[in-house]
Design an enzyme around this catalytic site. Structure first.
Site, PDB file in Angstrom:
ATOM      1  N   LYS A 220     -15.499  67.963  44.954  1.00 24.80           N
ATOM      2  CA  LYS A 220     -16.546  68.716  44.265  1.00 24.80           C
ATOM      3  C   LYS A 220     -16.940  69.854  45.193  1.00 24.80           C
ATOM      4  O   LYS A 220     -17.559  69.634  46.237  1.00 24.80           O
ATOM      5  CB  LYS A 220     -17.753  67.825  43.952  1.00 24.80           C
ATOM      6  CG  LYS A 220     -18.889  68.593  43.292  1.00 24.80           C
ATOM      7  CD  LYS A 220     -20.137  67.746  43.126  1.00 24.80           C
ATOM      8  CE  LYS A 220     -21.307  68.671  42.786  1.00 24.80           C
ATOM      9  NZ  LYS A 220     -22.594  67.924  42.746  1.00 24.80           N
TER      10      LYS A 220
ATOM     11  N   THR B  49     -30.454  63.129  40.705  1.00 27.57           N
ATOM     12  CA  THR B  49     -31.892  63.000  40.898  1.00 27.57           C
ATOM     13  C   THR B  49     -32.598  62.375  39.692  1.00 27.57           C
ATOM     14  O   THR B  49     -33.517  61.561  39.860  1.00 27.57           O
ATOM     15  CB  THR B  49     -32.495  64.395  41.182  1.00 27.57           C
ATOM     16  OG1 THR B  49     -31.739  65.022  42.207  1.00 27.57           O
ATOM     17  CG2 THR B  49     -33.939  64.279  41.632  1.00 27.57           C
TER      18      THR B  49
ATOM     19  N   GLY C 145     -31.709  69.428  40.911  1.00 27.35           N
ATOM     20  CA  GLY C 145     -32.935  68.663  41.128  1.00 27.35           C
ATOM     21  C   GLY C 145     -34.151  69.196  40.396  1.00 27.35           C
ATOM     22  O   GLY C 145     -35.245  68.644  40.538  1.00 27.35           O
TER      23      GLY C 145
END
Lengths: 65, 257
Positions: free
Chosen positions: B96, B207, B157
């Site tokens: 990633k 998150t 987030g």
């Protein structure tokens, strides 16, 4: 020999990367290493000779997003 | 099935492993989510420490595939080296790819991202680029060799959910055959459901699950939301209309006057 290990100066007596890891008690089984911003694969650590002033990064698996 | 670089993955939910209250909660959340892929990172080990071993043992026990990230990298050089260290450590060519361009928004540096993606593809990696929802950047990433795109739907987030559905729809429309995974910005199960309804192939979360009051329950909720959105997309939803249409037949209604 003086090395920079994960950003901190350390004095070591060993020359090989594998031996330095043992001397500094990096005893985990799952480590990745780089010297002077170049990968040193696990299979090549034992024969990799370090020089004074080398910057060694020792990474391990951590949580990530 | 979700096809990522030729690998068939049953779940369309990818889960991050950071910020959970405890390793036990992380493990339960992974199980509840039904995910087949979790993201992990690399960080400095302390002398004498075995922190990585414990975490890695836990992940291995879960029977899921790992997708290492280059989180925190700000340059091509950092990201490429981190990817190579990840491949050596995790023994996977999946990466990633994150190259952060702005400290506050954690917005990717898309110029460096494309360059790093090209280098890593040539080095044999299968790159999962964390990118913006910009169409032209997506084209460049595909030209660089990426076979999967992971656009944000809002900053990492932030829990804002899809702030620009038009851009996400546009990506889906332009790249009908490319696996598209929303990575970052999801806050609620309804957000995940809505991007799946747009035709995205999967959602990557961290998150929203880890910082929920009950991460395990939230992981299960997201699994259902992702599945519902995907099934809704496949079933071809009704488009909104500006007028009412009675659902009950009008013909045959009794006349009482």
């Amino acid at each position: 020999m003086r090395l920079i290990i994960n950003g901190e100066p350390r004095e070591v007596t060993a020359q090989g990367l594998g031996e330095v890891l043992a001397e500094l008690e990096f005893t985990g089984d799952w480590l990745a290493t780089a010297v002077n911003s170049q990968l040193v694969p696990a299979a090549e650590r034992a024969g990799f000779v370090l020089s004074d002033g080398d910057r060694v990064e020792i990474l391990t698996p951590k949580q990530g997003g | 099935m979700l096809d990522l670089y030729g690998e068939q993955i049953a779940s369309r939910l990818l889960l991050g492993t950071a910020q959970y209250p405890s390793p036990a909660v992380l493990a339960e959340a992974v199980k509840a989510s039904g995910t087949g892929i979790v993201t992990v990172s690399l960080r400095r080990e302390t002398a004498g420490g075995k922190s990585g071993d414990g975490f890695w043992s836990l992940i291995q026990s879960l029977g899921v595939r790992v997708l290492p990230n280059t989180a925190g990298c700000h340059t091509v050089k950092e990201a490429v080296l981190t990817a190579h260290m990840a491949r050596d450590l995790f023994r996977t060519d999946w990466i990633k790819l994150e190259v952060i361009g702005n400290h506050d928004s954690l917005q990717p540096d898309v110029f460096a991202l494309v360059e790093a993606a090209r280098i890593l593809t040539q080095d044999g990696f299968k790159v999962f680029p964390y990118t913006t929802d910009d169409l032209v950047v997506a084209e460049r990433l595909l030209e660089a060799g990426c076979e999967v795109l992971m656009p944000w739907c809002a900053p990492i987030g932030s829990a804002m959910g899809p702030v620009n559905p038009y851009a996400l729809r546009s990506l889906r429309g332009h790249f009908p055959a490319v696996p598209l995974i929303v990575d970052a910005g999801i806050g609620r199960p309804s957000h995940a459901c809505s991007v799946m309804e747009l035709g995205f192939d999967a959602v990557l979360l961290n998150t929203a699950v880890a910082k929920a009051g009950d991460p395990v329950e939230m992981a299960a909720a997201f699994a259902e939301a992702v599945n519902a959105g995907h099934r809704g997309y496949r079933a071809q939803m009704l488009e909104p209309r500006d007028f009412a249409v009675p659902s009950t037949p009008v013909i045959g209604k009794a006349v009482f006057s």
